[in-house]
Structures are given as structure tokens and as C-alpha cells.
Scaffold this motif. Sequence first.
Motif, PDB file in Angstrom:
ATOM      1  N   PHE A 319       0.770  -1.199  -0.033  1.00  0.00           N
ATOM      2  CA  PHE A 319       0.101  -0.133   0.019  1.00  0.00           C
ATOM      3  C   PHE A 319       0.889   1.219   0.010  1.00  0.00           C
ATOM      4  N   ARG A 320       0.431   2.281  -0.526  1.00  0.00           N
ATOM      5  CA  ARG A 320       0.905   3.583  -0.760  1.00  0.00           C
ATOM      6  C   ARG A 320       0.866   4.054   0.760  1.00  0.00           C
ATOM      7  N   THR A 321      -0.095   4.015   1.178  1.00  0.00           N
ATOM      8  CA  THR A 321      -0.289   4.727   2.714  1.00  0.00           C
ATOM      9  C   THR A 321       0.527   3.856   3.882  1.00  0.00           C
ATOM     10  N   GLU A 322       1.401   4.262   4.616  1.00  0.00           N
ATOM     11  CA  GLU A 322       1.899   3.606   5.512  1.00  0.00           C
ATOM     12  C   GLU A 322       0.996   3.169   6.721  1.00  0.00           C
ATOM     13  N   LEU A 323       0.872   1.903   7.051  1.00  0.00           N
ATOM     14  CA  LEU A 323       0.047   1.583   8.217  1.00  0.00           C
ATOM     15  C   LEU A 323       0.928   1.362   9.385  1.00  0.00           C
ATOM     16  N   ARG A 324       0.657   1.774  10.731  1.00  0.00           N
ATOM     17  CA  ARG A 324       1.228   1.599  11.887  1.00  0.00           C
ATOM     18  C   ARG A 324       0.267   0.860  12.719  1.00  0.00           C
ATOM     19  N   PRO A 325       1.168   0.264  13.800  1.00  0.00           N
ATOM     20  CA  PRO A 325       0.431  -0.838  14.547  1.00  0.00           C
ATOM     21  C   PRO A 325      -0.638   0.069  15.744  1.00  0.00           C
ATOM     22  N   GLU A 326      -0.247   1.145  15.805  1.00  0.00           N
ATOM     23  CA  GLU A 326      -1.061   2.119  16.785  1.00  0.00           C
ATOM     24  C   GLU A 326      -2.389   2.524  16.056  1.00  0.00           C
ATOM     25  N   GLN A 327      -2.450   2.412  14.704  1.00  0.00           N
ATOM     26  CA  GLN A 327      -3.742   2.695  14.245  1.00  0.00           C
ATOM     27  C   GLN A 327      -4.558   1.542  14.322  1.00  0.00           C
ATOM     28  N   THR A 328      -4.493   0.420  14.962  1.00  0.00           N
ATOM     29  CA  THR A 328      -5.374  -0.605  14.944  1.00  0.00           C
ATOM     30  C   THR A 328      -6.391  -0.195  15.833  1.00  0.00           C
ATOM     31  N   VAL A 329      -7.567  -0.642  15.211  1.00  0.00           N
ATOM     32  CA  VAL A 329      -8.805  -0.284  16.000  1.00  0.00           C
ATOM     33  C   VAL A 329      -9.112  -1.444  16.948  1.00  0.00           C
ATOM     34  N   TRP A 330      -8.984  -2.806  16.622  1.00  0.00           N
ATOM     35  CA  TRP A 330      -9.394  -4.067  17.189  1.00  0.00           C
ATOM     36  C   TRP A 330      -8.420  -4.865  16.788  1.00  0.00           C
ATOM     37  N   ARG A 331      -7.915  -5.773  17.548  1.00  0.00           N
ATOM     38  CA  ARG A 331      -7.047  -6.953  17.130  1.00  0.00           C
ATOM     39  C   ARG A 331      -7.879  -8.186  17.912  1.00  0.00           C
ATOM     40  N   TYR A 332      -7.759  -9.361  17.212  1.00  0.00           N
ATOM     41  CA  TYR A 332      -7.907 -10.513  17.737  1.00  0.00           C
ATOM     42  C   TYR A 332      -7.414 -11.896  17.354  1.00  0.00           C
ATOM     43  N   ALA A 333      -7.531 -12.774  17.949  1.00  0.00           N
ATOM     44  CA  ALA A 333      -6.776 -14.426  17.693  1.00  0.00           C
ATOM     45  C   ALA A 333      -7.612 -15.504  18.084  1.00  0.00           C
ATOM     46  N   GLY A 334      -7.182 -16.426  17.189  1.00  0.00           N
ATOM     47  CA  GLY A 334      -7.922 -17.732  17.565  1.00  0.00           C
ATOM     48  C   GLY A 334      -6.921 -18.879  17.361  1.00  0.00           C
ATOM     49  N   VAL A 335      -7.088 -19.968  18.119  1.00  0.00           N
ATOM     50  CA  VAL A 335      -6.315 -21.171  18.155  1.00  0.00           C
ATOM     51  C   VAL A 335      -6.927 -22.017  16.891  1.00  0.00           C
ATOM     52  N   ARG A 336      -6.012 -22.335  16.001  1.00  0.00           N
ATOM     53  CA  ARG A 336      -6.619 -23.197  15.153  1.00  0.00           C
ATOM     54  C   ARG A 336      -6.055 -24.772  15.458  1.00  0.00           C
ATOM     55  N   PRO A 337      -7.107 -25.620  15.379  1.00  0.00           N
ATOM     56  CA  PRO A 337      -6.675 -26.997  15.769  1.00  0.00           C
ATOM     57  C   PRO A 337      -6.301 -27.672  14.640  1.00  0.00           C
ATOM     58  N   LEU A 338      -5.134 -27.699  14.135  1.00  0.00           N
ATOM     59  CA  LEU A 338      -4.761 -28.387  12.868  1.00  0.00           C
ATOM     60  C   LEU A 338      -4.310 -29.622  13.118  1.00  0.00           C
ATOM     61  N   LEU A 339      -4.830 -30.477  12.181  1.00  0.00           N
ATOM     62  CA  LEU A 339      -4.244 -31.992  12.322  1.00  0.00           C
ATOM     63  C   LEU A 339      -2.759 -32.169  11.946  1.00  0.00           C
ATOM     64  N   GLU A 340      -2.272 -32.718  13.063  1.00  0.00           N
ATOM     65  CA  GLU A 340      -0.681 -32.967  12.988  1.00  0.00           C
ATOM     66  C   GLU A 340      -0.648 -33.655  11.757  1.00  0.00           C
ATOM     67  N   ASP A 341       0.400 -33.355  10.852  1.00  0.00           N
ATOM     68  CA  ASP A 341       0.972 -34.081   9.802  1.00  0.00           C
ATOM     69  C   ASP A 341       2.491 -33.761   9.615  1.00  0.00           C
ATOM     70  N   HIS A 342       3.096 -33.186  10.954  1.00  0.00           N
ATOM     71  CA  HIS A 342       4.504 -33.247  10.808  1.00  0.00           C
ATOM     72  C   HIS A 342       5.133 -32.588   9.651  1.00  0.00           C
ATOM     73  N   ALA A 343       4.269 -31.306   9.141  1.00  0.00           N
ATOM     74  CA  ALA A 343       5.008 -30.369   8.346  1.00  0.00           C
ATOM     75  C   ALA A 343       6.037 -29.690   9.091  1.00  0.00           C
TER      76      ALA A 343
END
Length: 529
Positions: A319-343
Amino acid sequence: MNGAVISSPPPGIACDVLVVGGGINGAGIARDLAGRGLKVVLCERDDLAAHTSSASTKLIHGGLRYLEYYEFGLVRKALQEREVLLRSAPHLMWPLRFVMPHAPAMRPAWMIRAGLFLYDHLARREWLPGSSSIDLRTHAAGAPLKAEYTRGFMYSDGWVDDARLVTLCAVDAAEHGATVLTRTACTSATRHGTGWQATLRDDAGGEQRLSARALVNAAGPWAEQLLKRTVHNADGQPPHERRSLRLVRGSHIVVPRLFDHPHAYIFQADDGRIVFAIPYERDFTLIGTTDVEVPDPSGAETCSEAEAAYLCAEVNRYFRTELRPEQTVWRYAGVRPLLEDHAGDAKAATRDYKLELDHDGAPLLTVWGGKITTFRKLAEQAADQLCAALGEARPAWTHDAFLPGGDLSGWIGPAQRPDTDFARFVQVVQQRYPWLPPDLAQRLARAYGSRIDRVLRAAGGEAAAQLQDLGAEIAPGLFEAELRYLRDTEWAASADDVLWRRSKLGLHLLADHPASSQSQAVSDWFASR
């Protein structure tokens, strides 16, 4: 049935199947089984979609990048589901065009073209447009990008309100006879011969005993823990587990809108991953995701500062316009239960799923892995296996079924194509309820589809004829009528349930200084009732 919440099972309840876990897979399986006529109980220790299933990138997609890891079967299965899902709930899911700017230093153009050709042809498309090349110097999608990106590719996928999808599956399950118990944990489940004895405990400490012919472990990131700590054979030993999970946190940030056109971006990152930038909630852009391995799901559902900085850095390459972490309005995260395939690398770990059916006595079905796009197919296969194990010949039914609110024909006549059907539906809603503010009409149409008239009711149950009939405005754009519906039909019991899962009104409230007081007003409304 009217879909009213059943808050607790009667004493000594007996059912065919107990489903543990109120995420997308658990809700999907409960819906499918209940629709086949089995007696089902679904229990979730928190709110529906309280964890991973409300923390996705919110895409209905085949997974273009998985082709690079030769996951052709997974991609084909997901691509086959795209239009099935989009037809089932045109108010909740809609098509989205994705733009991939070509970065010569990353994947070569021939590889991208080959991947898109496969993506277009691995499964039949009835109405989603295929991929194409675009000139970013003249296309609207090129305007926000740096001048060095002159060429790009465009393809189709879809968007979904993930948390509402889970809720609507649970509503459909309840309307087919299932008992749905939120804020109710399964604290023990013991196999006795041809059945299970389980103890359920609600958040007030009340306990119920339950017997079931079969048990489904759909606990997502907690699936292994449930088998080791909660589920036991008659001898007190946990059942033998043949698979394991790889827990990977995916984080997202939401920032003020970065571009005006309706398309999304898929960016190639320096580390070989991809990052999405997606139009979100009209005023925002959603950016994600990351792949960070975590040892345990508890306490890991937080986007770190390093992840937020990583996402900003990757989109800043484009993007032309630089984004900074402090501009974040909201952040979220989730833990994905991936099938262990030893990748070796988390980004290469499979997003496919496995259903493990334990026949050592009463059936125990454990869901390993999975993704939102394939939830319906996963649920169908799980129900097929359980019906066979229980000796019940019950046909599959969800392929051509609508989710609650998805059948718009009573409002607009025969369906044509999901995107144009919804546009026609909104017009009819505005004609039928001309007193609704346009933004509110659009939001309610998106959230409830053809069931919007069940929401727009006065306290006495009669149809609302003016805005005042909806009761007090508890928070901006949120009236008592909607809160009553969410409480009585969708198991909402707190401000977070309403503002962050049944809707994303909380995100809009964050832009206002009195956001906390508005959230408190919603909490007070529930507390007073």
C-alpha cells in the motif's frame, strides 16, 4: 418449533448423541443429526463460537495457497462447498473478488496463472466468475497500491460472518428438536457398554446427568484435552487416541478503511505466507493472518505486538499509505486445531480434517482439524458415520437446505443468484419497513435474512409499525426488540455475546468515547431481566 432456547435438560435426560463443543463443527454436526430425526444434545462451556470459530479470516474459500502444498483433495472439497454455502445463506455469506498484485521477486507469474487455472477448474462453478489478469495502472484496485505494482490477478471466493454462521447452525439444530446448552461444560463422560453417562455443569454450578448412545468430541483446540481429562472407558482409562493436534494461533488486526472499492487483496509475504486485506464492516479493513505455534489453547487467544507489527509490515510493502500498529482499532486471535501432519512449518500444516470413530463399545467420534468452508461436508460425513454406528438409516439433507433466514423466496420470489437475490431482498425490506433507517435496515437484513420480521416486533409480540415500537435504543442502532430476539432465540446472555458475536456493533462502538458505557447499558439490560 419456534427456536426458543432450552436452557437446561430435564433430569435424567436420555439422547441419541451428545455433542461436546459449540464451535462450527459441533453446531454443524448437531444440526445435521437433528435434521435426520435423532435426539441430540449440544453443550458448550462458554458461548457459541466463543473461541476459534469467531476468530477466523471470515472466508468461504478453497484455499488458493494450499495448492502449493499439493493439497488438491482439500482444495477441491472446499471449492465444491463454496456455492453450496453461498446459496444456503445469501444474507450471511456473499461472493468476494480477490486481487493479487504480482510481485516478481515472489512467486513467478506462470506459477500464479497455473494455480488460478487449477482453482477455476478443480470444481464446477455455476455462477462465480473465474480468474483473470488485470492492469493495476488502470483498475480501481491499483489506486491504493504502490506504483511498482502494475500487474495483478483477480479471482473469486466468498465472505462469511463466522460467529453468526455457528449460531444459525445451532438455531437450525434446535428447530429440528435438539437441546442446545450454552455455558454448560461436560465435566465427565464415561462409557458403559452400549452407552455413555455424562455429567453437565452450568456456569451457576448446577449439574445434570445425561445418558447418550453416542458421544461427539468437537472441542476444537481442546479435543485432545477432552479425551485425556474428561472422557473415560468403564475401567477409568481414557480412550486410545490415534491422532494429535498442532495448535497454531492466527491473529488479525482491524484498521480504519484503507481503500474504497469492494474487492479484497491477497498479498505475498516475504516468508512465503500470504496476508489478506479485506473490506470489513463498511468502515474498516481486516488484515490477517499469522501462523504462530502455541503449546496450549488456554490463554493463547491474544494477538501479540509482534504479530500486529508483522501484519502492518507486510501490507506496507504493497500500500502507498503506511500503516502503523498504533492505528489498529481492534485485534483478535484464535487457536486453530490443525491436524498434526508433521509439516516442518506451521504455514504448511494441512487444513484438512479427520473423523476418528472409536467403536470400542458405545460410539465415540472425535473431530480432528477442519475449516469453516468444509464444515457442512464434515458434519454430513460425521452424521453418516454415527447413523451407521447406531443402526439408524437416515439420509443426508443439508446440501440443498437453507440456513435460518436464508430462504428469501417469500420476499422476492424464486432465487436467481445469491448476490443479486440479497440486493433485491434489501429493497423489499425497505419498502415493507420504510420507517427503518437505511443503515439499520441493511444491518438487520444481513443478520437475520428472511427472519427480520421476527426481530421487528413490539414488546407485546405484534409487528412493529414505527421505530418507537422496537423499544428503547440501548446502544446506537441496538433496540430492545433485537435484544429480546437474541436472548430468546439465539442464546445471547451478555454484552459480548451481542456486540462481538451475534453482531460486530462493538467494533463501531470503539470509535465512540462512551463505548464502555454503551456496553455497560447492554449488560444492565440483561442483568435486569
